[in-house]
Design an enzyme around this catalytic site. Structure first.
Site, mmCIF file in Angstrom:
data_model
loop_
_atom_site.group_PDB
_atom_site.id
_atom_site.type_symbol
_atom_site.label_atom_id
_atom_site.label_comp_id
_atom_site.label_asym_id
_atom_site.label_seq_id
_atom_site.Cartn_x
_atom_site.Cartn_y
_atom_site.Cartn_z
ATOM 1 N N GLY A 19 30.367 29.476 39.969
ATOM 2 C CA GLY A 19 30.352 31.170 39.677
ATOM 3 C C GLY A 19 28.894 31.353 40.420
ATOM 4 O O GLY A 19 28.258 30.472 39.323
ATOM 5 N N GLY A 123 31.160 22.296 35.561
ATOM 6 C CA GLY A 123 32.021 21.420 36.308
ATOM 7 C C GLY A 123 30.711 21.393 37.198
ATOM 8 O O GLY A 123 30.874 19.937 37.463
ATOM 9 N N THR A 124 29.444 22.366 37.663
ATOM 10 C CA THR A 124 28.728 21.798 38.748
ATOM 11 C C THR A 124 28.098 20.225 37.166
ATOM 12 O O THR A 124 27.269 18.974 38.076
ATOM 13 C CB THR A 124 27.780 22.875 38.375
ATOM 14 O OG1 THR A 124 28.304 23.656 39.158
ATOM 15 C CG2 THR A 124 26.381 22.414 38.910
ATOM 16 N N ASP A 146 29.784 33.022 30.714
ATOM 17 C CA ASP A 146 31.125 31.959 29.627
ATOM 18 C C ASP A 146 30.627 32.246 28.859
ATOM 19 O O ASP A 146 30.540 31.846 27.846
ATOM 20 C CB ASP A 146 31.707 31.260 30.924
ATOM 21 C CG ASP A 146 32.769 31.829 31.559
ATOM 22 O OD1 ASP A 146 32.719 32.780 32.294
ATOM 23 O OD2 ASP A 146 33.335 30.756 32.309
ATOM 24 N N GLU A 241 40.085 37.075 29.584
ATOM 25 C CA GLU A 241 40.995 37.171 30.643
ATOM 26 C C GLU A 241 41.821 36.422 30.820
ATOM 27 O O GLU A 241 42.952 35.382 31.200
ATOM 28 C CB GLU A 241 40.679 36.462 32.638
ATOM 29 C CG GLU A 241 40.155 35.418 32.410
ATOM 30 C CD GLU A 241 38.683 35.735 33.825
ATOM 31 O OE1 GLU A 241 39.383 35.880 35.034
ATOM 32 O OE2 GLU A 241 37.728 35.087 33.537
ATOM 33 N N ARG A 285 46.036 52.886 28.595
ATOM 34 C CA ARG A 285 45.923 52.129 30.388
ATOM 35 C C ARG A 285 44.611 50.296 30.056
ATOM 36 O O ARG A 285 44.248 50.350 29.238
ATOM 37 C CB ARG A 285 44.643 53.306 30.700
ATOM 38 C CG ARG A 285 44.840 54.404 30.970
ATOM 39 C CD ARG A 285 46.318 54.637 32.515
ATOM 40 N NE ARG A 285 46.264 56.025 32.023
ATOM 41 C CZ ARG A 285 47.345 56.298 32.626
ATOM 42 N NH1 ARG A 285 48.536 55.583 31.562
ATOM 43 N NH2 ARG A 285 47.621 57.371 32.817
HETATM 44 O O1 F6P Z 1 32.318 30.513 35.427
HETATM 45 C C1 F6P Z 1 32.077 31.680 35.626
HETATM 46 C C2 F6P Z 1 33.213 32.150 36.097
HETATM 47 O O2 F6P Z 1 32.976 33.563 35.992
HETATM 48 C C3 F6P Z 1 34.612 32.737 35.112
HETATM 49 O O3 F6P Z 1 34.012 33.951 33.882
HETATM 50 C C4 F6P Z 1 35.272 33.496 35.915
HETATM 51 O O4 F6P Z 1 36.710 32.380 35.090
HETATM 52 C C5 F6P Z 1 34.861 32.642 37.367
HETATM 53 O O5 F6P Z 1 34.233 32.723 37.090
HETATM 54 C C6 F6P Z 1 35.699 33.448 38.079
HETATM 55 O O6 F6P Z 1 35.914 32.194 39.248
HETATM 56 P P1 F6P Z 1 35.235 32.963 40.900
HETATM 57 O O7 F6P Z 1 34.147 33.176 41.525
HETATM 58 O O8 F6P Z 1 35.905 31.497 41.463
HETATM 59 O O9 F6P Z 1 37.081 33.714 41.024
#
Ligand code: F6P
Length: 367
Positions: A19, A123-124, A146, A241, A285
């Site tokens: 991301g 991951g990278t 994150d 999340e 909400r």
């Molecule tokens: O790893 C960064 C992040 O923004 C996470 O916080 C989030 O859960 C994820 O990437 C969202 O990933 P994508 O861009 O694949 O929707």
């Protein structure tokens, strides 16, 4: 006197994977400027993360390419989540896709790279480490909103996302107050709750829920009722999340996935809002901040961190010190072996001072 200092690395490739986040361009600029102006290295920009390396989608970057990008959000190189491994890039479970890894090795050779610089998250950097087993020279930089990379105190992107998330919480306060509502705001962070914890404390969230601490809806209800009893007409709930209820926490990964797939809610904020209404009868909400957290210009703090980590990478390239990830330790820029971040997630420790800070100002952590 020679214009350039000597360098072990003559040519390197650079890619941004996973991301995106604010600060990527500042880091690219830091690496490339120092590498080219101080050491005369040749820079090959690789498009869209590992995809570009697998497909040979790359071109030489010239100083003009990395000029004027310090403040720009996103990444000039493009990003993707393409992986040269069949599964998550786990070191042991990571069965490699022979064709993709072979293509990476072939393109690394064809492009004449002495080293590959990867800017990314867990991951990278894990893939980067795995590629060192295949004989490639790799250096990693830690980026992610994150802040969950082991081996560094901070990853760039986090500070900018924190500012966006805190601003959103501030804005929700006024509307929650006007309507005497509970508002749940969902922030990013599947596995680690750094962003929600920090933004929650900075924004004065009344309840903060993070993946590391399972939440009990009864405790949340009691906290909201007690605020109402004190005459407080609204409440803000900040939820990561990846936050989990006590019941979900007990499930294994497979059962949890199935359980979530069976619910009708698009994400946790909506489910929680309904649970709160059922539990307390209070009008509730949900707001999901989503990709706003990853967009926009980097904060000054992220520009400084990304630039310093970038120039430190150029120094490692010049010395030929490969197989490392640059990192922040306290107030120092340092580097760690790439095996340190590989295949791990830096969770918020239960004893972290920020959790204690939150509890001390009366914030409920869902327990
Ligand atoms: O790893 C960064 C992040 O923004 C996470 O916080 C989030 O859960 C994820 O990437 C969202 O990933 P994508 O861009 O694949 O929707």
């Amino acid at each position: 006197m020679e214009k350039y200092q000597s360098s072990v690395t003559k040519t390197f490739g650079i890619l941004t994977a996973g991301g995106d986040c604010p600060g990527l361009n500042a880091a690219i600029r830091g690496v490339c400027r120092a590498a080219s102006s101080r050491y005369n290295m040749k820079v090959i920009g690789i498009a869209d993360g590992y995809r570009g390396l697998i497909e040979g989608d790359a071109r030489e970057l010239k100083p003009d390419d990395f000029s004027g990008i310090l403040t720009r959000g996103g990444t000039i190189l493009g990003a993707s989540r393409e992986k040269p491994f069949k599964e998550e890039p786990r070191l042991n479970a990571g069965e490699i896709e022979q064709d993709k890894v072979a293509a990476i090795k072939e393109n690394y050779r064809k492009l004449g790279l002495d080293c590959l610089v990867v800017l990314g998250g867990n991951g990278t950097n894990t893939i980067g480490y795995r590629l060192t087993w295949e004989g490639l020279n790799v250096l990693g930089l830690p980026k992610t909103i994150d802040n969950d990379i082991v081996g560094t105190d901070r990853s760039f992107g986090f500070n900018s996302a924190l500012a966006v998330a805190t601003d959103a919480i501030d804005r929700l306060h006024s509307t929650a107050q006007s309507h005497s509502r509970v508002i749940v705001i969902e922030l990013m962070g599947h596995k680690a709750g750094w962003l929600s914890l920090y933004a929650g404390v900075a924004g004065g969230g009344d309840i903060i829920l993070i993946p590391e601490i399972p939440y009990d809806i009864k405790s949340i209800g009691r906290h909201l009722q007690s605020r109402a009893g004190e005459g407080k007409r609204f409440s803000i709930v900040v939820v990561a999340e990846g936050a989990l209820s006590v019941d979900e926490f007990k499930m294994d990964k497979k059962d949890r996935k199935k359980y979530r797939a069976e619910t009708v809610y698009p994400s946790i904020a909506y489910r929680l809002a309904r649970e709160i209404e059922t539990e307390t009868g209070m009008e509730t909400r949900a707001t999901v901040l989503g990709y706003m957290q990853r967009g926009g210009i980097p904060s000054a703090t992220d520009r400084l961190l990304a630039t310093s980590l970038g120039t430190a990478t150029a120094e490692l390239l010049a010395r030929g010190e490969y197989g490392r990830m640059v990192a922040l330790a306290g107030d120092e820029i340092t580097s760690v072996d790439l095996s340190i971040p590989a295949d791990k997630v830096k969770s918020v420790p239960r004893e972290h001072y920020m959790i204690d800070t939150a509890l001390s100002v009366g914030t409920c952590m869902g327990e």
